[in-house]
Motif scaffolding. Sequence first.
Motif, mmCIF file in Angstrom:
data_model
loop_
_atom_site.group_PDB
_atom_site.id
_atom_site.type_symbol
_atom_site.label_atom_id
_atom_site.label_comp_id
_atom_site.label_asym_id
_atom_site.label_seq_id
_atom_site.Cartn_x
_atom_site.Cartn_y
_atom_site.Cartn_z
ATOM 1 N N PHE A 85 -5.340 -0.997 -0.273
ATOM 2 C CA PHE A 85 -5.792 -0.674 1.058
ATOM 3 C C PHE A 85 -6.796 -1.683 1.575
ATOM 4 O O PHE A 85 -6.829 -2.000 2.763
ATOM 5 N N VAL A 116 -2.509 13.317 -5.309
ATOM 6 C CA VAL A 116 -3.174 12.368 -4.406
ATOM 7 C C VAL A 116 -4.664 12.606 -4.487
ATOM 8 O O VAL A 116 -5.128 13.724 -4.322
ATOM 9 N N GLU A 117 -5.394 11.548 -4.742
ATOM 10 C CA GLU A 117 -6.851 11.697 -4.762
ATOM 11 C C GLU A 117 -7.448 10.685 -3.824
ATOM 12 O O GLU A 117 -6.788 9.797 -3.336
ATOM 13 N N ARG A 118 -8.726 10.805 -3.644
ATOM 14 C CA ARG A 118 -9.382 9.914 -2.716
ATOM 15 C C ARG A 118 -9.464 8.511 -3.273
ATOM 16 O O ARG A 118 -9.768 8.306 -4.418
ATOM 17 N N ASP A 119 -9.197 7.536 -2.396
ATOM 18 C CA ASP A 119 -9.315 6.113 -2.763
ATOM 19 C C ASP A 119 -8.492 5.778 -3.991
ATOM 20 O O ASP A 119 -8.931 5.086 -4.887
ATOM 21 N N MET A 120 -7.291 6.296 -3.965
ATOM 22 C CA MET A 120 -6.432 6.105 -5.111
ATOM 23 C C MET A 120 -5.908 4.680 -5.167
ATOM 24 O O MET A 120 -5.809 4.081 -6.204
ATOM 25 N N CYS A 121 -5.531 4.146 -4.007
ATOM 26 C CA CYS A 121 -4.930 2.812 -3.980
ATOM 27 C C CYS A 121 -5.879 1.879 -3.266
ATOM 28 O O CYS A 121 -5.506 1.214 -2.299
ATOM 29 N N LEU A 122 -7.097 1.863 -3.713
ATOM 30 C CA LEU A 122 -8.134 1.201 -2.952
ATOM 31 C C LEU A 122 -7.879 -0.284 -2.797
ATOM 32 O O LEU A 122 -8.058 -0.847 -1.714
ATOM 33 N N LEU A 148 -4.971 -4.501 2.963
ATOM 34 C CA LEU A 148 -4.444 -4.154 4.286
ATOM 35 C C LEU A 148 -5.556 -4.184 5.321
ATOM 36 O O LEU A 148 -5.377 -4.633 6.454
ATOM 37 N N VAL A 158 1.068 4.279 -2.876
ATOM 38 C CA VAL A 158 0.840 5.706 -2.643
ATOM 39 C C VAL A 158 2.082 6.512 -2.960
ATOM 40 O O VAL A 158 2.013 7.580 -3.572
ATOM 41 N N ALA A 159 3.225 5.981 -2.563
ATOM 42 C CA ALA A 159 4.468 6.732 -2.761
ATOM 43 C C ALA A 159 4.736 6.954 -4.246
ATOM 44 O O ALA A 159 5.302 7.973 -4.638
ATOM 45 N N TYR A 177 0.830 -1.198 0.000
ATOM 46 C CA TYR A 177 0.000 0.000 0.000
ATOM 47 C C TYR A 177 0.867 1.251 0.000
ATOM 48 O O TYR A 177 0.625 2.203 -0.744
ATOM 49 N N GLY A 178 1.910 1.208 0.837
ATOM 50 C CA GLY A 178 2.799 2.358 0.908
ATOM 51 C C GLY A 178 3.489 2.616 -0.414
ATOM 52 O O GLY A 178 3.608 3.760 -0.856
ATOM 53 N N ALA A 179 3.922 1.530 -1.080
ATOM 54 C CA ALA A 179 4.605 1.704 -2.360
ATOM 55 C C ALA A 179 3.653 2.291 -3.386
ATOM 56 O O ALA A 179 4.028 3.162 -4.182
ATOM 57 N N VAL A 235 2.727 10.098 -5.567
ATOM 58 C CA VAL A 235 2.617 11.107 -4.515
ATOM 59 C C VAL A 235 2.199 12.520 -4.908
ATOM 60 O O VAL A 235 1.374 13.091 -4.247
#
Lengths: 318, 59
Positions: free
Chosen positions: B44, B35-41, B47, B28-29, B24-26, B32
């Motif tokens: 996540f 950034v929008e809402r629920d980008m990496c849904l 997770l 989003v990173a 998840y971190g990768a 970066v």
Amino acid sequence: MRRFLFSQTSCSLLRRQRRPKDIPHRWFISSTSFSTAEYEDGDAFQSSPSKVKIFDRHLKRTQRDRAAWLLRPNDSFVHAVAENLVDRLEDCKKTFPTALCLGGSLQAVRQMLRGRGAIQKFIMMDTSYDMLKLCKSSQRDSDNENIETSYVVGDEEFLPIKESSVDLVISCLGLHWTNDLPGAMIQCKLALKPDGLFLAAILGGETLKELRIACTVAQMDREGGISPRVSPLAQVRDAGNLLTRAGFALPGVDVDEYVVRYNSALDLIEHLRAMGETNALLQRTNILKRETALATAAIYDSMFAAEDGTIPATFQHM
Amino acid sequence: MKEKKTISPLRRILVNCTAQANEYGACVAAKVPEVERDMCLKEFLALKTCMQNTLRGKV
């Protein structure tokens, strides 16, 4: 670590306006001269007549109470800051019979003091009663028994100290939680005798920038909006203005940056809690959803982690 | 003052779900600046299921 190093020479302004009699009259004259100075310049920092509230002082006091219990006696970070600050006393040839210590990390300052500056009377002031109790109980263990210490519970913005009564004012990591930083510094200056010294260490604008970024990104992703999580901190360039505005004669500012490594974001938050530095903004939302916290930790790790799995956190002092 | 080391749930979650957290971190990173809402849904949600499993009883 930036330290505000001030030496206030005998103020010729006051002398010119002094009448041969009462002190109350002189106090009145000096306060009006300061307030006109406030009205003249309208820069970014709020001038005291408007009384903008950024921080919740009651909450800060509760957090300091908790920190009094949580703070380990040998916290290396706080001690490094205090040591750096107190070192400055050795640069001055003067002796300081009376000293006032404002809240932040009182115990560390006293431990680092060890007879520097020839201080005979020490006044410790903090908004939190528990923190003072802790200092008092640890005084028996320390070796500074020849210094007569008194403890006062007070607010940095409303100093209960008589004017021109102390030679030295030290504040280690306390002033960045005041609502009115220029006002607090002006009160410190008024409490100082002419040719007194003001030493302070506050956190600067770069502090915890990784945490700020991680919180913002996580909250944008999870919730779609952001709320302030890290408090506004003074910028490097404004520090000199603050000093001159308070009326100090010889201002000096140093910046120092510490990068502290933690095993995870949770350790960072725990450390902040133990130091009493957690969020006390009035605009904060009290709710932190578990998902957002989780997202923040994950993002912090991925964006800023070093090779050995630890995460860095920047603390900038001035 | 904690006499015993009570491990907070968040810490347990982070210890158990390191793989999902890293993914998840990768994600989003990588994205970066925008950034929008629920980008990496998707990441996540993975997770989140791991988190719920941990809280339910160490599955």
